[in-house]
Design a protein around this motif. Structure first.
Motif, PDB file in Angstrom:
ATOM      1  N   ILE A  72    -151.190  19.576 107.695  1.00  0.00           N
ATOM      2  CA  ILE A  72    -150.651  18.218 107.839  1.00  0.00           C
ATOM      3  C   ILE A  72    -150.194  17.692 106.482  1.00  0.00           C
ATOM      4  O   ILE A  72    -149.119  17.083 106.364  1.00  0.00           O
ATOM      5  CB  ILE A  72    -151.718  17.295 108.466  1.00  0.00           C
ATOM      6  CG1 ILE A  72    -152.043  17.743 109.896  1.00  0.00           C
ATOM      7  CG2 ILE A  72    -151.235  15.842 108.470  1.00  0.00           C
ATOM      8  CD1 ILE A  72    -153.273  17.081 110.480  1.00  0.00           C
ATOM      9  N   GLN A  73    -150.991  17.925 105.448  1.00  0.00           N
ATOM     10  CA  GLN A  73    -150.635  17.460 104.109  1.00  0.00           C
ATOM     11  C   GLN A  73    -149.346  18.127 103.625  1.00  0.00           C
ATOM     12  O   GLN A  73    -148.458  17.462 103.058  1.00  0.00           O
ATOM     13  CB  GLN A  73    -151.781  17.748 103.134  1.00  0.00           C
ATOM     14  CG  GLN A  73    -153.019  16.905 103.385  1.00  0.00           C
ATOM     15  CD  GLN A  73    -154.219  17.360 102.576  1.00  0.00           C
ATOM     16  OE1 GLN A  73    -154.335  18.544 102.221  1.00  0.00           O
ATOM     17  NE2 GLN A  73    -155.126  16.435 102.291  1.00  0.00           N
ATOM     18  N   GLN A  75    -146.916  19.423 105.453  1.00  0.00           N
ATOM     19  CA  GLN A  75    -145.777  18.938 106.223  1.00  0.00           C
ATOM     20  C   GLN A  75    -145.380  17.526 105.789  1.00  0.00           C
ATOM     21  O   GLN A  75    -144.180  17.206 105.672  1.00  0.00           O
ATOM     22  CB  GLN A  75    -146.093  18.958 107.716  1.00  0.00           C
ATOM     23  CG  GLN A  75    -144.916  18.571 108.601  1.00  0.00           C
ATOM     24  CD  GLN A  75    -143.738  19.515 108.461  1.00  0.00           C
ATOM     25  OE1 GLN A  75    -143.908  20.731 108.446  1.00  0.00           O
ATOM     26  NE2 GLN A  75    -142.536  18.967 108.341  1.00  0.00           N
ATOM     27  N   ALA A  76    -146.370  16.668 105.522  1.00  0.00           N
ATOM     28  CA  ALA A  76    -146.074  15.308 105.059  1.00  0.00           C
ATOM     29  C   ALA A  76    -145.332  15.325 103.733  1.00  0.00           C
ATOM     30  O   ALA A  76    -144.465  14.477 103.485  1.00  0.00           O
ATOM     31  CB  ALA A  76    -147.366  14.508 104.936  1.00  0.00           C
ATOM     32  N   ALA A  80    -141.967  14.234 106.608  1.00  0.00           N
ATOM     33  CA  ALA A  80    -143.009  13.516 107.332  1.00  0.00           C
ATOM     34  C   ALA A  80    -142.608  13.200 108.765  1.00  0.00           C
ATOM     35  O   ALA A  80    -143.460  13.143 109.658  1.00  0.00           O
ATOM     36  CB  ALA A  80    -143.362  12.224 106.603  1.00  0.00           C
ATOM     37  N   THR A  81    -141.315  12.985 109.017  1.00  0.00           N
ATOM     38  CA  THR A  81    -140.876  12.668 110.367  1.00  0.00           C
ATOM     39  C   THR A  81    -139.401  12.987 110.524  1.00  0.00           C
ATOM     40  O   THR A  81    -138.660  13.062 109.535  1.00  0.00           O
ATOM     41  CB  THR A  81    -141.141  11.183 110.711  1.00  0.00           C
ATOM     42  OG1 THR A  81    -140.930  10.974 112.101  1.00  0.00           O
ATOM     43  CG2 THR A  81    -140.266  10.253 109.896  1.00  0.00           C
ATOM     44  N   VAL A 283    -153.442  14.855 115.080  1.00  0.00           N
ATOM     45  CA  VAL A 283    -152.274  13.977 115.173  1.00  0.00           C
ATOM     46  C   VAL A 283    -151.893  13.953 116.655  1.00  0.00           C
ATOM     47  O   VAL A 283    -151.828  15.011 117.280  1.00  0.00           O
ATOM     48  CB  VAL A 283    -151.084  14.494 114.331  1.00  0.00           C
ATOM     49  CG1 VAL A 283    -149.906  13.528 114.441  1.00  0.00           C
ATOM     50  CG2 VAL A 283    -151.484  14.667 112.863  1.00  0.00           C
ATOM     51  N   HIS A 312    -143.221  15.445 116.972  1.00  0.00           N
ATOM     52  CA  HIS A 312    -143.351  14.891 115.620  1.00  0.00           C
ATOM     53  C   HIS A 312    -143.819  15.978 114.645  1.00  0.00           C
ATOM     54  O   HIS A 312    -144.775  16.704 114.936  1.00  0.00           O
ATOM     55  CB  HIS A 312    -144.352  13.738 115.626  1.00  0.00           C
ATOM     56  CG  HIS A 312    -144.350  12.928 114.385  1.00  0.00           C
ATOM     57  ND1 HIS A 312    -144.933  13.364 113.219  1.00  0.00           N
ATOM     58  CD2 HIS A 312    -143.814  11.714 114.102  1.00  0.00           C
ATOM     59  CE1 HIS A 312    -144.773  12.448 112.280  1.00  0.00           C
ATOM     60  NE2 HIS A 312    -144.096  11.425 112.797  1.00  0.00           N
ATOM     61  N   LEU A 314    -145.615  16.181 111.941  1.00  0.00           N
ATOM     62  CA  LEU A 314    -147.027  16.247 111.550  1.00  0.00           C
ATOM     63  C   LEU A 314    -147.884  16.779 112.690  1.00  0.00           C
ATOM     64  O   LEU A 314    -148.799  17.593 112.474  1.00  0.00           O
ATOM     65  CB  LEU A 314    -147.527  14.871 111.118  1.00  0.00           C
ATOM     66  CG  LEU A 314    -146.838  14.229 109.926  1.00  0.00           C
ATOM     67  CD1 LEU A 314    -147.523  12.915 109.553  1.00  0.00           C
ATOM     68  CD2 LEU A 314    -146.816  15.171 108.716  1.00  0.00           C
TER      69      LEU A 314
END
Length: 434
Positions: A72-73, A75-76, A80-81, A283, A312, A314
């Protein structure tokens, strides 16, 4: 120097500003959680708990798994989106991995934000494919709290929310409280299928798009279907030209000791809905696995559905990391082994010792203890008693999942045999104190 955060501060903040689901707001005293690791959680005052609820049955990989957190980190940091109409690496990789776990004949994934909208869109697909309006689902079921999903739900929470149309309910098998006066699993199966056949015939097969079933009904009591039942439902669907949708939101991705619960029952539906355990809830994410024949149908026909956060990045990164970690670390195999060798036998032993347990039932790490005042009459234990049991379990450092007169026993799929034995000792002590 800033003051340390306390449970009292967090609870006051919550009660002032947060509106809770399924609740009378003035009666709430929420449990405060500050952090977690694996199968354990703790509060701001240093109190530790063993989590045997998996929250709402979604932390299949446990809390704060380092591979999922890192994914997740990462990808952010890169993206992020992004809008769902784009092509995105993580979305494609997540769909590829999910289809790899589906039965033969499944082709694509439609991503949603949770299980409720997964069921909404599966029902939409079925209605569009067949051109028929009705969905059949069981009275003992829960399919989510959106417009059609809550009406497809059979249990009492639908009653204040019945705004959607085209839903018909029937009784599924539940031998302990049989609607069919059955004396054995075989009788329960045969009579439940005969009942479903009559509902289909009475409603008119040409008006029915699909049968929607939880593979193993969860919130209503962990009702493991008898041998042959799901195969019988599939046969009825084929006979009358209906689609079969299996809701694996709670039962899927390791919970039943298999990648999908349907593997334990040798049945292949037309659509499969999922959420929760697919990325351990890190998420929000859900979706519909779509069979090839429905994918072919929509190749030349417009699909009138979509969500802003479908796929999404994340959430997709969390899915990829979760499914990879489950494969690499043997999490599904652990769920099956610990369930069959430790948890299941341990709960059945508790039922032998405590008259308050009417039945212990389950599969994998998906179990329930049904508590009764009288074993002969099977009178449900009253709500006040259940509330005392919940309070005592929390006092002993175990987070339970209490529904009606049942304790649902639902540890993360990474749980160790020793953690299960610790929980069994707590259940034993608390039930013995009644």
């Amino acid at each position: 120097m800033p003051q340390p955060i306390s449970n009292a501060y967090v609870r006051d903040l919550d009660r002032r500003y947060v509106f809770h689901s399924w609740s009378t707001q003035g009666n709430l005293d929420p449990l405060v959680i500050a952090g977690g690791q694996g199968c354990r959680l703790w509060d701001h005052d240093g109190r530790e708990y063993l989590d045997f609820s998996s929250q709402l049955v979604f932390t299949n990989l446990g809390h704060q798994h380092p591979k999922v957190v890192a994914a997740i980190q990462a990808q952010a940091a890169s993206l992020a989106t992004v809008a769902p109409a784009t092509a995105n690496l993580m979305r494609g990789e997540a769909a590829k991995r999910i289809i790899a776990r589906a039965p033969d004949g499944f082709a694509k994934v439609f991503f949603t934000n949770a299980g409720a909208d997964a069921n909404e869109n599966a029902m939409r697909m079925a209605r569009l494919f067949t051109g028929r309006p009705k969905i059949l689902s069981a009275y003992r079921s829960y399919h989510g709290n959106t417009g059609a999903a809550i009406v497809a739900t059979g249990e009492g929470r639908r009653l204040s929310n019945e705004y959607a149309t085209g839903h018909v309910h029937f009784f599924g098998p539940y031998l302990y409280r049989s609607e069919f006066h059955a004396g054995s699993e075989q009788e329960e199966c045969e009579r439940a299928l005969r009942h479903l056949r009559r509902v289909i015939e009475s409603e008119g097969p040409s008006s029915i798009a699909a049968i929607l079933l939880e593979t193993v009904p969860g919130s209503v009591g962990i009702l493991v279907p008898p041998a042959g039942y799901l195969q019988g439902v599939r046969a009825l669907a084929d006979e009358f030209g209906l689609l079969l949708i299996l809701d694996e939101v709670m039962a899927g991705f390791g919970r039943c000791g298999s990648w999908l619960a349907l593997e334990r029952f040798d049945v292949v539906p037309d659509l499969i809905t999922f959420a929760k355990g697919v990325n351990s809830g890190y998420v929000p994410a859900g979706g519909v696995m779509i069979s090839a024949r429905l994918c072919d149908f929509f190749e030349t026909r417009y699909f009138p559905g979509g969500l802003t956060y479908s796929g999404h990045p994340l959430a997709m990164a969390a899915i990829v990391a979760t499914l990879d970690a489950m494969h690499e670390e043997g999490v599904v195999e652990n769920a099956r082994q610990v369930g069959e060798e430790v948890l299941g036998p341990g709960l059945k032993a508790l039922a032998d010792r405590h008259a308050v347990i009417g039945e212990a039932r389950g599969i994998g790490l998906f179990w329930a203890l049904e508590l009764v005042e009288d074993r002969q009459r099977r009178t449900p234990l009253p709500a006040a008693q259940m509330a005392r049991i919940k309070a005592r379990l929390l006092e002993r450092g175990l987070i339970p999942f209490i529904v009606d007169n049942r304790i649902h026993v639902l540890p993360p799929c990474i749980v160790s045999a020793e953690e299960v034995r610790q929980a069994l000792a707590i259940y034993d002590d608390v039930l013995g104190s009644l």
